[in-house]
Scaffold this active site. Sequence first.
Site, PDB file in Angstrom:
ATOM      1  N   PRO A   1       4.708  35.961  22.981  1.00  0.00           N
ATOM      2  CA  PRO A   1       5.776  36.765  23.423  1.00  0.00           C
ATOM      3  C   PRO A   1       7.110  36.696  21.484  1.00  0.00           C
ATOM      4  O   PRO A   1       6.693  35.888  20.317  1.00  0.00           O
ATOM      5  CB  PRO A   1       6.825  36.117  23.824  1.00  0.00           C
ATOM      6  CG  PRO A   1       6.171  34.751  24.144  1.00  0.00           C
ATOM      7  CD  PRO A   1       5.319  34.396  23.258  1.00  0.00           C
ATOM      8  N   GLU A   2       7.332  38.347  21.128  1.00  0.00           N
ATOM      9  CA  GLU A   2       8.441  38.490  19.933  1.00  0.00           C
ATOM     10  C   GLU A   2       9.427  38.743  21.064  1.00  0.00           C
ATOM     11  O   GLU A   2       9.256  38.617  21.805  1.00  0.00           O
ATOM     12  CB  GLU A   2       7.630  39.404  19.404  1.00  0.00           C
ATOM     13  CG  GLU A   2       6.180  39.234  19.049  1.00  0.00           C
ATOM     14  CD  GLU A   2       5.342  39.618  17.846  1.00  0.00           C
ATOM     15  OE1 GLU A   2       6.674  41.065  17.452  1.00  0.00           O
ATOM     16  OE2 GLU A   2       4.554  40.578  18.270  1.00  0.00           O
TER      17      GLU A   2
ATOM     18  N   ARG B   1      -3.967  36.913   9.878  1.00  0.00           N
ATOM     19  CA  ARG B   1      -3.989  37.738  11.120  1.00  0.00           C
ATOM     20  C   ARG B   1      -4.303  39.391  10.813  1.00  0.00           C
ATOM     21  O   ARG B   1      -4.331  40.039   9.598  1.00  0.00           O
ATOM     22  CB  ARG B   1      -2.303  37.714  10.893  1.00  0.00           C
ATOM     23  CG  ARG B   1      -1.138  36.254  10.948  1.00  0.00           C
ATOM     24  CD  ARG B   1      -2.281  35.198  11.883  1.00  0.00           C
ATOM     25  NE  ARG B   1      -1.323  35.503  13.173  1.00  0.00           N
ATOM     26  CZ  ARG B   1      -0.418  36.007  13.783  1.00  0.00           C
ATOM     27  NH1 ARG B   1       0.303  34.846  13.249  1.00  0.00           N
ATOM     28  NH2 ARG B   1      -0.714  36.133  14.951  1.00  0.00           N
TER      29      ARG B   1
ATOM     30  N   ARG C   1      -2.338  26.740  26.029  1.00  0.00           N
ATOM     31  CA  ARG C   1      -2.771  26.405  24.377  1.00  0.00           C
ATOM     32  C   ARG C   1      -2.050  25.439  23.802  1.00  0.00           C
ATOM     33  O   ARG C   1      -2.200  24.244  22.886  1.00  0.00           O
ATOM     34  CB  ARG C   1      -2.651  27.441  22.956  1.00  0.00           C
ATOM     35  CG  ARG C   1      -4.128  28.562  23.340  1.00  0.00           C
ATOM     36  CD  ARG C   1      -3.741  29.882  22.141  1.00  0.00           C
ATOM     37  NE  ARG C   1      -4.056  29.052  20.947  1.00  0.00           N
ATOM     38  CZ  ARG C   1      -3.770  30.171  19.798  1.00  0.00           C
ATOM     39  NH1 ARG C   1      -4.219  31.302  20.156  1.00  0.00           N
ATOM     40  NH2 ARG C   1      -4.662  29.838  19.084  1.00  0.00           N
TER      41      ARG C   1
ATOM     42  N   LYS D   1      13.168  33.872  19.350  1.00  0.00           N
ATOM     43  CA  LYS D   1      11.562  33.990  19.838  1.00  0.00           C
ATOM     44  C   LYS D   1      12.243  32.863  21.056  1.00  0.00           C
ATOM     45  O   LYS D   1      11.272  32.646  21.743  1.00  0.00           O
ATOM     46  CB  LYS D   1      10.080  34.042  19.178  1.00  0.00           C
ATOM     47  CG  LYS D   1      10.619  35.032  17.917  1.00  0.00           C
ATOM     48  CD  LYS D   1       9.222  35.221  17.859  1.00  0.00           C
ATOM     49  CE  LYS D   1       9.177  35.796  16.423  1.00  0.00           C
ATOM     50  NZ  LYS D   1       7.718  35.524  15.916  1.00  0.00           N
TER      51      LYS D   1
END
Length: 281
Positions: free
Chosen positions: A2-3, A271, A123, A53
């Site tokens: 999520p951003e 990225r 994760r 965030k």
Amino acid sequence: MPELPEVETVARQLDRRMRGARLRDITVLDRKLSTDVLEATGGRIVRIYRSGKQVVFELGFGRAAPRFLVVHLRMTGRLVWTDQKGSYDSEGMMTNDGFDASTKSLRAKLRFDRGELFFFDTRRFGTLTHHSNVSDFAPRGVEPLSADFTTEQLHAMLRRAKQGVKAFFMRQDRIVGVGNIYASEILFRAGVSPKRSCHTLKRAEIEKLYAALRKVLSDAIAHSGTTFSDYRDSHGKSGSYQFRLAVYDRQDETCRKCRQAKIRRIVQQQRSTYFCPTCQR
DNA sequence: ATTATATCCTGATCGC
DNA sequence: TGCGATCAGGATATAA
């Protein structure tokens, strides 16, 4: 995962459902998480909001000072609220019947008088922390959608920065909330190439970046954010901004703006970055 | 002081 | 089908 727009969506949904609930019991299942969070037991949810965030749970204790539980979802964290009405998943899913919490990615359970909140994270990068002061978890960067964030501020920050413009927008110690998806989207909307360095940006470009930053994030919030997995079989509340993404994850597809060039993917800071070589200069 | 790199983890997907 | 390599929407400690 999520951003800013996704975290904002989660915080709003949880606030609506959980405000006023009393925290009865916390079970920490992952040793990576501190048991300090147990100190929030007994508090009542005053409000739930987003900071950077992070999802912030403000808990009231009568006349005593409030305490804060702070969740950072990082890449794969999910919050699921369950009550008599059903389950709400932070990915945007509403599951009508029996929700199954028996999975090894379950990292903590928070039992309230009116329901239960589950924190999943495959994760295990996510965090759940307890704080007594807002300043202890306040991000350093500015909120890009706040009224006091101006184009002048962005101009000043960009003039100081010596890095690439994409890396700059992902820095949380300058501006909070932008991650890998929205960085590409913002640069596309502003017509600025991700290969540009901050110090080469002209005044007009900075103004476009400022407008694009605010527009992309607020549009994404209006569409409840971007949901990649599960959106096909989700009901109602799922984010829909993935259908509006102009460049992210669209390698080799035709640009939606110029309808000529193909979207390209390059790697920056390990990225993926997506952009249109024609529309972005 | 600032900016690249390595690292924390697990699971899904890709190419052979 | 199996298997190793690669890839994920994040952030930080460490190195340069």
